[in-house]
Design a protein around this motif. Structure first.
Motif, PDB file in Angstrom:
ATOM      1  N   VAL A   7       1.089  -0.910   0.354  1.00  0.00           N
ATOM      2  CA  VAL A   7       0.225  -0.377   0.133  1.00  0.00           C
ATOM      3  C   VAL A   7       0.656   0.980  -0.018  1.00  0.00           C
ATOM      4  O   VAL A   7       1.777   1.600   1.114  1.00  0.00           O
ATOM      5  CB  VAL A   7      -1.527   0.666   1.427  1.00  0.00           C
ATOM      6  N   TYR A  33      -1.474   1.370  -4.824  1.00  0.00           N
ATOM      7  CA  TYR A  33      -0.807   0.238  -4.461  1.00  0.00           C
ATOM      8  C   TYR A  33       0.557   0.530  -4.974  1.00  0.00           C
ATOM      9  O   TYR A  33       0.745  -0.025  -5.952  1.00  0.00           O
ATOM     10  CB  TYR A  33      -1.869  -1.067  -4.828  1.00  0.00           C
ATOM     11  N   LYS A  78      -5.904  -3.864   3.014  1.00  0.00           N
ATOM     12  CA  LYS A  78      -4.946  -3.326   3.526  1.00  0.00           C
ATOM     13  C   LYS A  78      -4.581  -3.734   5.223  1.00  0.00           C
ATOM     14  O   LYS A  78      -5.616  -4.334   5.457  1.00  0.00           O
ATOM     15  CB  LYS A  78      -5.164  -2.016   3.922  1.00  0.00           C
ATOM     16  N   ASP A 113      -2.595   5.911   1.406  1.00  0.00           N
ATOM     17  CA  ASP A 113      -4.071   5.677   1.842  1.00  0.00           C
ATOM     18  C   ASP A 113      -4.769   6.797   2.679  1.00  0.00           C
ATOM     19  O   ASP A 113      -4.347   6.700   3.616  1.00  0.00           O
ATOM     20  CB  ASP A 113      -4.378   4.234   2.447  1.00  0.00           C
ATOM     21  N   THR A 135      -7.350   5.640  -1.925  1.00  0.00           N
ATOM     22  CA  THR A 135      -5.214   4.499  -2.099  1.00  0.00           C
ATOM     23  C   THR A 135      -5.200   3.653  -3.421  1.00  0.00           C
ATOM     24  O   THR A 135      -5.387   3.937  -4.209  1.00  0.00           O
ATOM     25  CB  THR A 135      -6.288   3.417  -1.897  1.00  0.00           C
TER      26      THR A 135
END
Length: 195
Positions: free
Chosen positions: A22, A32, A130, A25, A30
């Motif tokens: 991650v 990645y 997450k 966020d 969010t």
């Protein structure tokens, strides 16, 4: 006319375990990193912890409210190679191939994805959005006449994303309209934007 019952497949397998870091966020969204595969998935256990509150009035139960707490995740694999341990646990893997574990290491937030084949030869696809993992236990034993395989299990705690409250994406290949299977592990699944 009797209602027709549609029989779906029953989960019987586990494969293609992936993780992605991650990167951010926030309430804005969010992001990645690229998913990476962990070879040799053996087990996966997901335990959402919920609490239920009940309200009574007029001598009877009148309202029920259920809340989601943390989500316990535990998986087993053939091995957790040193680069995977570095990514999942925040350790340092040097250019000499040696993993250094420091008391000040901080595990990063990651997403976990995998798929499970069902009895009808269709797949269920999962992304957990997450969470953080804990340093796993390790046990070693001398080799005997019969081989006993030692495979690691790692535990983590997952939570909803700050960006939208989502904690898991799940899709069944035998569900009408599901088309994401071919690209499921290209990136962490996100609901398509509506125009």
């Amino acid at each position: 006319m009797a209602e027709e019952t549609v029989k779906k497949g029953i989960r019987i397998g586990l494969r293609d375990l992936h993780y992605a870091l991650v990167l951010a966020d926030t309430s804005e969204g969010t992001t990645y990193g690229a998913p990476k595969k962990i070879a040799g998935a053996i087990t996966m256990k997901i335990t959402p912890n919920t609490s239920t509150d009940k309200h009574y009035s007029d001598d009877a139960l009148s309202e029920i409210a259920t809340g989601l707490g943390d989500i316990a995740v535990e998986f087993g694999a053939d091995d957790l190679p040193l680069p995977v341990q570095a990514d999942l646990l925040g350790h340092t893997l040097g250019e000499d191939g040696v993993l250094i574990e420091n008391k000040d290491d901080v595990a990063p937030y990651v997403a976990i994805g995998f798929r499970s084949i069902k009895s009808n030869k269709k797949f269920r696809y999962i992304w957990l959005y997450k969470g953080k993992f804990e340093i796993p236990e390790e046990d070693y034993e001398t080799k005997k006449e019969s081989t006993e395989f030692k495979t690691p299990t790692i535990k983590g705690t997952f939570m909803p994303r700050e960006s939208d409250g989502a904690w898991q994406a799940k899709g069944d290949e035998d569900e009408t309209g599901f088309t994401a299977g071919a690209t499921w592990f290209n990136s962490v699944y996100e609901k398509p934007a509506t125009s």
